[in-house]
Design a protein around this motif. Structure first.
Motif, mmCIF file in Angstrom:
data_model
loop_
_atom_site.group_PDB
_atom_site.id
_atom_site.type_symbol
_atom_site.label_atom_id
_atom_site.label_comp_id
_atom_site.label_asym_id
_atom_site.label_seq_id
_atom_site.Cartn_x
_atom_site.Cartn_y
_atom_site.Cartn_z
ATOM 1 N N GLU A 263 24.600 -68.674 106.764
ATOM 2 C CA GLU A 263 23.971 -67.676 105.892
ATOM 3 C C GLU A 263 24.920 -66.526 105.588
ATOM 4 O OE1 GLU A 263 20.179 -66.193 104.025
ATOM 5 O OE2 GLU A 263 21.239 -68.098 104.360
ATOM 6 N N ARG A 266 27.006 -67.630 102.892
ATOM 7 C CA ARG A 266 26.292 -67.619 101.610
ATOM 8 C C ARG A 266 26.254 -66.213 101.014
ATOM 9 N NH1 ARG A 266 23.461 -72.075 104.046
ATOM 10 N NH2 ARG A 266 22.144 -70.705 105.314
ATOM 11 N N LEU A 285 22.618 -71.328 95.945
ATOM 12 C CA LEU A 285 22.703 -70.594 97.203
ATOM 13 C C LEU A 285 21.315 -70.212 97.713
ATOM 14 C CD1 LEU A 285 25.713 -68.191 96.540
ATOM 15 C CD2 LEU A 285 25.689 -70.231 97.978
ATOM 16 N N SER A 288 19.741 -73.426 99.198
ATOM 17 C CA SER A 288 20.323 -73.803 100.491
ATOM 18 C C SER A 288 19.939 -72.805 101.574
ATOM 19 C CB SER A 288 21.846 -73.935 100.385
ATOM 20 O OG SER A 288 22.445 -72.715 100.012
ATOM 21 N N SER A 289 19.795 -71.530 101.214
ATOM 22 C CA SER A 289 19.337 -70.532 102.182
ATOM 23 C C SER A 289 17.922 -70.853 102.642
ATOM 24 C CB SER A 289 19.386 -69.134 101.562
ATOM 25 O OG SER A 289 18.828 -68.171 102.429
#
Length: 373
Positions: A263, A266, A285, A288-289
């Motif tokens: 994270e 990211r 992003l 995916s977070s």
């Protein structure tokens, strides 16, 4: 201004001033703040407004338009109940640090949905700290206001939060996100104007209320601390070889470390995209977070997951839960012309499951705490 009229009705006179502090949405960087990591929040146009007048007798009287009948008169700050503990904690923290802060009459008005994960408690702390700094001539800088707010929440209200929420409420700039290093407390604004790129920020309130004091948030913090200790680093932010670290961890500690380290990367990637003007690429992003928060940090819930899936299916470039989790809100990055489609998709997904209709807020990055009257 209705908060002034309400103050006069409650206390029989005019306030000395009116202050406002915003709530926040975290664009990306969730559960990294208390791991000494990086975060990228922005302030929202809604928050907490406080009309305040000082008192010399040490008594704190506090009332809220959103909590009728819950007025509290506090000769002893320890007697504060519920939401008022966040404001009372600011008095306590300032006094603990030697500031000559006596009492005050406070009337609160807020337009943040309570429990939606938009940092209403931090906004209440920051607006109280700013008002007291002005009224008592303390001259506190914005990051000092944030630090006082965090101490109030950690040590008085008993919620082990990081400093992100208070920092963005105090320091935010309009049309910017706040890139914050939660170890050094260094920060800088990053221009963030989605509308110039044909994009909008949509907040989806799941109506699932979360409470950071229920133990699950503290459990995640402890798991992160345990993982860092096992790895021999001050915090998970200091992990430089993730693959090697994961081989030395197992179970919950392994999963939590994987989320935190990825994270933080990211956040750095998001800042790079924003500086390059590639806001339309932030969507991957965000997704995916959310997947990492769902699978590795395990702080999502079905309502959050469905909102993310439906938003993306309805045309959002990306979406993710925002805030501590276990309920609250989803942030979606949506092309201007697809807002109605996304809202309809989420409504339909909720209706199909028999859930209460979610709420929708269309946001833009707003300014931080300030005196408004």
């Amino acid at each position: 201004m209705r908060v002034v009229e309400a103050f006069r009705e409650a206390y029989g006179d005019h306030p000395a001033g009116v202050w406002h502090a915003p709530g926040r949405v975290n664009l990306i960087g969730e559960h990294t703040d208390y791991n000494d990591g990086l975060v990228l929040p922005f302030a929202v146009p809604w928050g907490i407004t406080a009309a305040v007048r000082p008192r010399d007798d040490g008594t704190v009287r506090i009332a809220s338009l959103q909590a009728p009948g819950e007025d509290q008169v506090l000769g002893d700050l320890d007697l504060a109940r519920g939401w008022a503990r966040y404001a009372a904690g600011v008095f306590w923290a300032l006094r603990e640090e030697g500031h000559d802060v006596r009492g005050a009459d406070i009337l609160i008005d807020g337009d943040l949905p309570r429990g939606a994960g938009l940092a209403s408690s931090a906004a209440l702390e920051v607006v109280t700290a700013l008002a007291l700094s002005d009224l008592y001539g303390l001259g506190l800088e914005p990051m000092e206001l944030a630090r006082i707010g965090r101490r109030a929440e950690n040590e008085f209200a008993g919620v082990p939060c990081g400093i992100m929420d208070q920092a963005v409420s105090a320091l935010a700039r309009e049309d910017h996100a706040l890139f914050l290093d939660c170890r050094s407390l260094a920060s800088r604004p990053v221009p963030f104007r989605p509308a110039e790129h044909g994009l909008r920020l949509l907040i989806i309130d799941t109506r699932v209320r979360h409470a950071l004091g229920d133990g699950r948030y503290a459990e995640r913090r402890q798991e992160c601390a345990n993982a860092a200790k096992r790895l021999g680093v001050p915090a998970l932010r200091d992990v430089t070889d993730l693959a090697s670290a994961l081989q030395r961890l197992s179970g919950a500690e392994r999963a939590r470390a994987q989320h935190v380290v990825t994270e933080i990367h990211r956040v750095q990637a998001a800042v790079g995209l924003m500086r390059a003007g590639a806001l339309d690429q932030l969507g991957s992003l965000l997704i995916s977070s959310h997947l990492s928060l769902r699978d590795q940090f395990q702080v999502s819930c079905p309502e959050l997951d469905v909102a993310v899936e439906a938003a993306v299916g309805g045309g959002a470039r990306g979406a993710r839960m925002t805030g501590a989790g276990f309920g609250g809100s989803v942030l979606a990055l949506v092309p201007e012309g697809r807002l109605e489609d996304v809202e309809a998709a989420v409504r339909e997904a909720y209706a199909a499951r028999g859930w209460a209709e979610p709420g929708f807020l269309r946001a833009a990055p707003a300014a931080g705490a300030r005196r408004i009257a």
